[in-house]
Write an enzyme that holds these catalytic residues in place. Structure first.
Site, PDB file in Angstrom:
ATOM      1  N   ASP A   1     -19.350  53.162  22.450  1.00 60.46           N
ATOM      2  CA  ASP A   1     -20.064  52.142  23.212  1.00 60.46           C
ATOM      3  C   ASP A   1     -19.213  51.775  24.425  1.00 60.46           C
ATOM      4  OD1 ASP A   1     -18.076  50.406  22.350  1.00 60.46           O
ATOM      5  OD2 ASP A   1     -19.336  49.350  20.913  1.00 60.46           O
TER       6      ASP A   1
ATOM      7  N   HIS B   1     -15.461  50.748  22.904  1.00 62.67           N
ATOM      8  CA  HIS B   1     -14.817  51.271  21.695  1.00 62.67           C
ATOM      9  C   HIS B   1     -14.955  52.786  21.593  1.00 62.67           C
ATOM     10  CE1 HIS B   1     -16.189  47.082  20.925  1.00 62.67           C
ATOM     11  NE2 HIS B   1     -14.932  46.961  20.543  1.00 62.67           N
TER      12      HIS B   1
ATOM     13  N   SER C   1     -11.941  43.449  18.241  1.00 62.29           N
ATOM     14  CA  SER C   1     -12.970  44.335  17.698  1.00 62.29           C
ATOM     15  C   SER C   1     -12.480  45.754  17.453  1.00 62.29           C
ATOM     16  CB  SER C   1     -14.178  44.366  18.646  1.00 62.29           C
ATOM     17  OG  SER C   1     -13.780  44.685  19.973  1.00 62.29           O
TER      18      SER C   1
END
Length: 386
Positions: free
Chosen positions: A322, A325, A43
């Site tokens: 978050d 990240h 991600s």
């Protein structure tokens, strides 16, 4: 006579103006050849591929993701991610697109990274690194010639999910079990890099794992408190990272002279740790919690429609957007480090040097383990860039 002198001065002035305004402006990336950027991993580098593999509503497609750019873009950040900035510095005029989405312009590269990706196992609604490489191979013939691939940059960040899952499933694993797992993960990484190399890639950028135990979501799930990291995960990340440089040295050493293997290693672990430990130097005022989320560290639920997550007032004061990240501000810093930092941060060369290094020549330098002097240099700096 005076009239002639005036005319001469006028001509010289015009010539000077034309010269100045026609001189190329010096910008980041000048003299960088027209090559591509390909990203692989999880991600951290996902440019929007995850949403093509699931029918589930994904949080990164909802506000406040993309907040700094006014619109969610499928990336796990409030705005751009490090490869976006790197592409700009490489003078790539388009955004590096998600390879799995239809009808995108892949003329200057593509992102094959997918959220939840792993090296081992079979991740749900995601792709392993091996599957990402095979997807690249499927697309190669129709989109990129061999010379373009050979001169382009292939950037990889993968492994975090393997260790996060391992720690959850094996909370009491002893040292030998941990070492065996690290060996399995890094051996698979070596095999997948070798597969990509056999497909024609020659210029690799491998990003070491972050200090996983310092991620806000890990601090929250393992109840470490605000000032402590979960050191078991940090130890796994360090064991993993220690194997990367020697592994790449071996691949470069054993590559035939007719097909050199070129690489560099970005010390992402210490880039994060430095900003966590000396956050004021980089104008980050919160590094142990997230800008968006709920829980003790505001680390869960950002972007989920059914979660009333908290959103910070000023995301640029946070290291993490978050639970896992980084904010766009941090991502831009990492982009600069990748492109132009010295060997304390990325070695044996930065990406600017890697791009212009002749693709047909073996590397003259190799990765070397950081020395105690390097560590002392990092610790002695004040308002540093690294």
């Amino acid at each position: 006579m005076m009239a002639k002198n005036c005319n001469l001065v006028s001509v010289l002035c015009v010539f000077l103006v034309l010269t100045l305004f026609n001189k190329p402006i010096t910008v980041a990336g000048q003299n960088i050849p027209a090559v591509g950027l390909f990203t692989f991993g999880d991600s951290n580098f996902d440019a929007g591929n995850k949403q093509t593999l699931t029918k589930t509503l994904l949080p990164q497609t909802f506000w406040p993701y993309g907040k700094s750019r006014d619109d969610p873009n499928g990336k796990f950040s409030d705005g751009l991610i490090a490869p976006d900035f790197l592409a700009k510095f490489m003078r790539i005029p388009i955004v590096i697109p998600p390879a799995l989405q239809p009808n995108v312009n892949v003329s200057r590269g593509a992102s094959f990274a997918v959220a939840d990706a792993t090296l081992l196992g079979a991740p749900v609604e995601s792709l392993t690194l091996n599957q990402q490489v095979r997807k690249f191979n499927q697309m190669k013939a129709a989109n990129w010639n061999d010379d373009f691939v050979k001169k382009s940059v292939f950037m990889i960040y993968i492994g975090a999910n393997d260790y996060l899952n391992f720690t959850k499933n094996n909370p009491n694993a002893d040292a030998s079990t941990q070492q065996a797992f690290v060996t399995s993960v890094t051996n698979k990484l070596k095999n997948d890099i070798s597969l990509l190399y056999s497909s024609g890639a020659s210029k690799f950028v491998i990003q070491t794992l972050a200090p996983l135990g310092c991620l806000p979501i890990v601090r929250q799930e393992f109840n470490t408190g605000m000032d402590q990291c979960y050191e078991k995960l940090n130890d796994l990340a360090k064991q993993h990272n220690e194997k990367i440089g020697p592994m790449l040295n071996e691949l470069a050493r054993t590559a035939p002279a007719s097909a050199p293997f070129q690489f560099t290693v970005f010390d992402f672990y210490n880039a994060i740790l430095t900003r966590t430990q000396r956050n004021q130097n980089f104008r980050f005022f919160v590094t142990n919690a997230s800008c968006c989320g709920v829980g003790t560290h505001d680390a869960y639920g950002c972007g989920f429609p059914n979660v009333h997550s908290r959103l910070c007032e000023y995301q640029r004061s946070y290291l993490f957007f978050d639970g896992r990240h980084n904010t766009e501000k941090a991502q831009e810093m990492f982009g600069h480090l990748l492109f132009g930092a010295d060997t304390n941060v990325i070695q044996p060369m930065n990406i600017r040097e890697l791009v212009v290094y002749p693709a047909d020549e073996p590397m003259r330098e190799s990765w070397v383990p950081p020395t105690s002097a390097t560590v002392q240099l990092r610790e002695s700096r004040g308002y540093e860039y690294y």
